[in-house]
Write a protein that holds these residues in place. Structure first.
Motif, mmCIF file in Angstrom:
data_model
loop_
_atom_site.group_PDB
_atom_site.id
_atom_site.type_symbol
_atom_site.label_atom_id
_atom_site.label_comp_id
_atom_site.label_asym_id
_atom_site.label_seq_id
_atom_site.Cartn_x
_atom_site.Cartn_y
_atom_site.Cartn_z
ATOM 1 N N PHE A 246 0.693 -1.417 0.347
ATOM 2 C CA PHE A 246 -0.347 0.160 0.096
ATOM 3 C C PHE A 246 1.338 1.157 -0.084
ATOM 4 O O PHE A 246 0.317 1.828 -0.900
ATOM 5 N N LEU A 247 2.266 1.329 0.668
ATOM 6 C CA LEU A 247 2.810 2.063 1.102
ATOM 7 C C LEU A 247 3.671 2.746 -0.616
ATOM 8 O O LEU A 247 3.224 3.666 -0.977
ATOM 9 N N ASP A 248 3.704 1.589 -1.320
ATOM 10 C CA ASP A 248 4.461 1.752 -3.331
ATOM 11 C C ASP A 248 2.941 1.787 -3.684
ATOM 12 O O ASP A 248 3.571 3.089 -4.548
ATOM 13 N N SER A 249 2.010 1.466 -3.558
ATOM 14 C CA SER A 249 0.895 1.733 -4.160
ATOM 15 C C SER A 249 0.715 3.893 -3.635
ATOM 16 O O SER A 249 0.058 4.660 -4.748
ATOM 17 N N ALA A 250 0.630 4.213 -2.776
ATOM 18 C CA ALA A 250 0.045 5.309 -2.311
ATOM 19 C C ALA A 250 1.404 6.136 -3.259
ATOM 20 O O ALA A 250 0.927 7.581 -3.325
ATOM 21 N N ALA A 251 2.006 5.887 -2.971
ATOM 22 C CA ALA A 251 3.246 6.660 -3.862
ATOM 23 C C ALA A 251 3.468 6.407 -5.315
ATOM 24 O O ALA A 251 4.608 7.209 -5.982
ATOM 25 N N GLY A 252 2.846 6.588 -6.011
ATOM 26 C CA GLY A 252 2.115 6.557 -7.176
ATOM 27 C C GLY A 252 3.260 5.405 -7.281
ATOM 28 O O GLY A 252 3.294 5.435 -9.047
ATOM 29 N N LYS A 253 3.715 3.862 -7.535
ATOM 30 C CA LYS A 253 5.108 3.277 -8.275
ATOM 31 C C LYS A 253 3.875 3.203 -8.757
ATOM 32 O O LYS A 253 2.690 2.001 -8.663
ATOM 33 N N ASP A 254 4.308 2.933 -10.468
ATOM 34 C CA ASP A 254 3.535 2.265 -10.999
ATOM 35 C C ASP A 254 3.906 0.420 -10.537
ATOM 36 O O ASP A 254 2.713 0.108 -11.385
ATOM 37 N N ASN A 255 4.175 -0.305 -10.327
ATOM 38 C CA ASN A 255 4.468 -1.636 -10.601
ATOM 39 C C ASN A 255 3.479 -1.850 -8.877
ATOM 40 O O ASN A 255 2.938 -2.947 -9.120
ATOM 41 N N ARG A 256 2.905 -0.990 -8.180
ATOM 42 C CA ARG A 256 1.881 -1.535 -7.390
ATOM 43 C C ARG A 256 1.348 -1.049 -7.077
ATOM 44 O O ARG A 256 -0.247 -0.688 -6.738
ATOM 45 N N ARG A 257 0.792 0.826 -8.329
ATOM 46 C CA ARG A 257 -0.324 1.890 -8.234
ATOM 47 C C ARG A 257 -1.697 0.702 -8.844
ATOM 48 O O ARG A 257 -2.492 1.234 -7.487
ATOM 49 N N ASN A 258 -1.589 -0.161 -9.206
ATOM 50 C CA ASN A 258 -3.186 -0.496 -9.563
ATOM 51 C C ASN A 258 -3.452 -2.089 -8.455
ATOM 52 O O ASN A 258 -4.335 -2.112 -8.682
ATOM 53 N N TRP A 259 -2.672 -2.418 -7.871
ATOM 54 C CA TRP A 259 -2.986 -2.974 -6.583
ATOM 55 C C TRP A 259 -4.223 -2.578 -5.736
ATOM 56 O O TRP A 259 -4.853 -3.478 -4.619
ATOM 57 N N TYR A 260 -4.426 -1.385 -5.626
ATOM 58 C CA TYR A 260 -5.771 -0.725 -4.328
ATOM 59 C C TYR A 260 -6.519 0.366 -5.822
ATOM 60 O O TYR A 260 -5.521 0.236 -7.226
#
Length: 529
Positions: free
Chosen positions: A145-159
């Motif tokens: 989630f921290l990656d996703s919230a930071a906008g990292k492409d490899n995790r953004r779409n996980w949430y």
């Protein structure tokens, strides 16, 4: 002789002579090793092994003989053969339903090696171990989630981010939360339970792939199955939880998950939290073995509290017809009385011991895999907030025993009469009643089966139903009232089988004569033809 042994000696005289042969403490071969009863444990509250006041895996291992010592004829254990561990993953919360690392155990509970020891020792005693698997959401502190919230492409779409999906961040959750969307770094993420539990996006293939990998990881570490949390909320429609499209996607995911788990462990057991009406529970039984029967829990507690029966055999048999069609005949019923989200049974029954014994008798003569919430067998009290229904388990009369947990003040501790030590010594205790009832399941295949049927009687104070396994039939009768009841059992068009022998009874004063059964107050009897 313990209180339980005295009770069993009465039951044996009446039961085993007609059911499974002469009663003898040394004849373990006459008793099955299985009762198909599961016991729900909040690890933090159950038993402490290292003196820090927090329950742990080693504490449970040390207390396995209380649950099932692996010696069916011994008679002084509870006799369960399944354990459900509430969340054991690393988490920032006391309850663990917000996971921060799916491959680590909560360090308060011990290590992976400690868990391995627990599962190995449980298996030696014939106890299966299932764990809570929380995949609908993670902790807001999870690295994903921290990656996703930071906008990292490899995790953004996980949430689920409203702005990324072109959605307005408005609307309440069908799960009951006041707000479904929560602000983070200028965007809004979906968290249907609260802001500390962001929902994963299962439309993202990598999320599904990862959750399957995690499930297999735990099976490889000796876990026998999963209780899957919030099963109907994986794909969430904020307007309603009755949306067919969302439900179809939920079902597709759980089928994918189950098939993947069966590849690793063909006999994996998956039981789902699908808190909904019968018609909406049924379809999930094609994707998992069991779903908790919330409606039945309310029925059983209501019948015990009001001392008023219903035609439960008819109702459940019709529901099971639907569930069998939904599951291609493979579902297993999962009855219970309460769990970690609900008022404890003894509190719901206004501390009436007779009513608690009746509720237990109904639960443990139900089909399928009954689930007992830890402390329910003692009559622990508790009502919301949640911490008060998850209190430390009372091993001794007086607080302070080395194994007792102290992580939370025990508001409902009382005078010590509700404890293993006190109830173990009392023949009439609720604990010894649970032991007796579970022993019946060990001795009788019909009571362990997944089949229930109707038997008609004209007496609203007596709950009656048929249990069967193949050609073996049993008639179960519960006197819900404080007055003696007489039930006619003559063979007729609606009841064509003649039940002529008492197999089990909670009271030796029960009498079957001249096609009439006399039931003392608050008594359960099991008959056979």
């Amino acid at each position: 002789m313990s209180g339980f042994r005295r009770i069993v000696s009465v039951v044996c005289v009446l039961a085993l002579a007609s059911a499974v042969g002469a009663c003898s403490g040394s004849k373990a071969k006459e008793i099955s090793a299985e009762s198909n009863v599961y016991y729900e444990i909040f690890v933090r509250s159950f038993a402490d092994s290292n003196g820090d006041g927090i329950g742990d895996f080693n504490g449970i291992t040390a207390k396995l003989d209380y649950l099932n010592d692996g010696k069916p004829a011994k008679g002084n254990d509870l006799g369960v053969d399944g354990i459900w561990l509430m969340p054991i993953n690393e988490s920032p919360s006391y309850h663990g339903y917000d996971v921060s690392d799916y491959e680590k155990v909560n360090p308060d509970y011990g290590t992976l090696e400690d868990l391995k020891k627990l599962t190995e020792e449980a298996h030696k005693r014939g106890i299966k171990v299932i764990m809570d698997l929380v995949v609908n959401h993670t902790s807001s502190q999870h690295p994903w989630f921290l990656d996703s919230a930071a906008g990292k492409d490899n995790r953004r779409n996980w949430y689920m981010w409203a702005e990324d999906q072109g959605r307005e961040p408005t609307g309440s959750s069908a799960a009951g939360a006041s707000e479904a969307w929560h602000q983070k770094n200028g965007s809004h993420y979906l968290g249907i339970f609260w802001d500390g539990m962001p929902d994963l996006n299962f439309d993202e293939p990598e999320v599904r792939k990862e959750m399957i990998r995690i499930g297999k990881f735990w099976l490889d570490h000796g876990i026998d199955g999963f209780r899957v949390d919030a099963a109907k909320h994986i794909y969430e429609d904020l307007a309603t939880d009755k949306n067919k499209r969302s439900m179809d996607k939920n079902l597709a995911w759980w089928l994918e998950f189950r098939q993947a788990m069966q590849q690793s462990k063909p006999d994996v057991y998956i039981v789902g939290e699908v808190w909904d009406a019968t018609a909406r529970v049924g379809p999930y039984l094609k994707t998992m073995d069991s779903a908790f029967n919330f409606d039945l829990a309310s029925t059983l507690i209501g019948a015990a509290h009001n001392e008023n029966s219903s035609n439960l055999g008819f109702t459940l048999s019709r529901i099971h017809e639907f569930y069998n069609k939904s599951s291609d005949g493979k579902f297993v019923e999962a009855p219970f009385l309460s769990n970690h989200d609900q008022t404890r049974v003894m509190t719901a029954l206004s501390n009436n011991l007779d009513h608690a014994k009746t509720a237990a008798a109904m639960l443990l003569t139900m089909p399928g895999n009954p689930f007992i919430y830890y402390g329910e067998e003692l009559g622990m009290n508790g009502t919301k907030p949640d911490e008060n229904i998850r209190e430390p388990f009372p091993w001794k009369r007086t607080p302070g025993a080395p194994e007792e947990t102290t992580w939370e003040p025990a508001v409902y501790r009382g005078d010590g009469s509700v404890s293993v030590e006190a109830e173990d010594e009392s023949p009439g205790s609720l604990l010894n009643r649970y032991r007796m009832l579970i022993s019946w399941r060990q001795m009788d295949a019909a009571l362990r089966s997944n089949v229930i049927g109707e038997y008609k009687v004209d007496n609203t104070s007596v709950m009656v139903y048929i249990r069967s396994a193949g050609e073996e039939q049993r008639l179960v009768l519960h006197n819900l009232s404080g007055k003696p009841q007489t039930v006619p059992l003559a063979v007729g068009k609606s009841n064509p089988v003649k039940y002529a022998n008492i197999v089990f009874t909670t009271d030796e004063r029960a009498e079957l004569a001249n096609d009439e059964l006399t039931l003392p107050p608050y008594t359960t009897v099991v008959l056979k033809p």
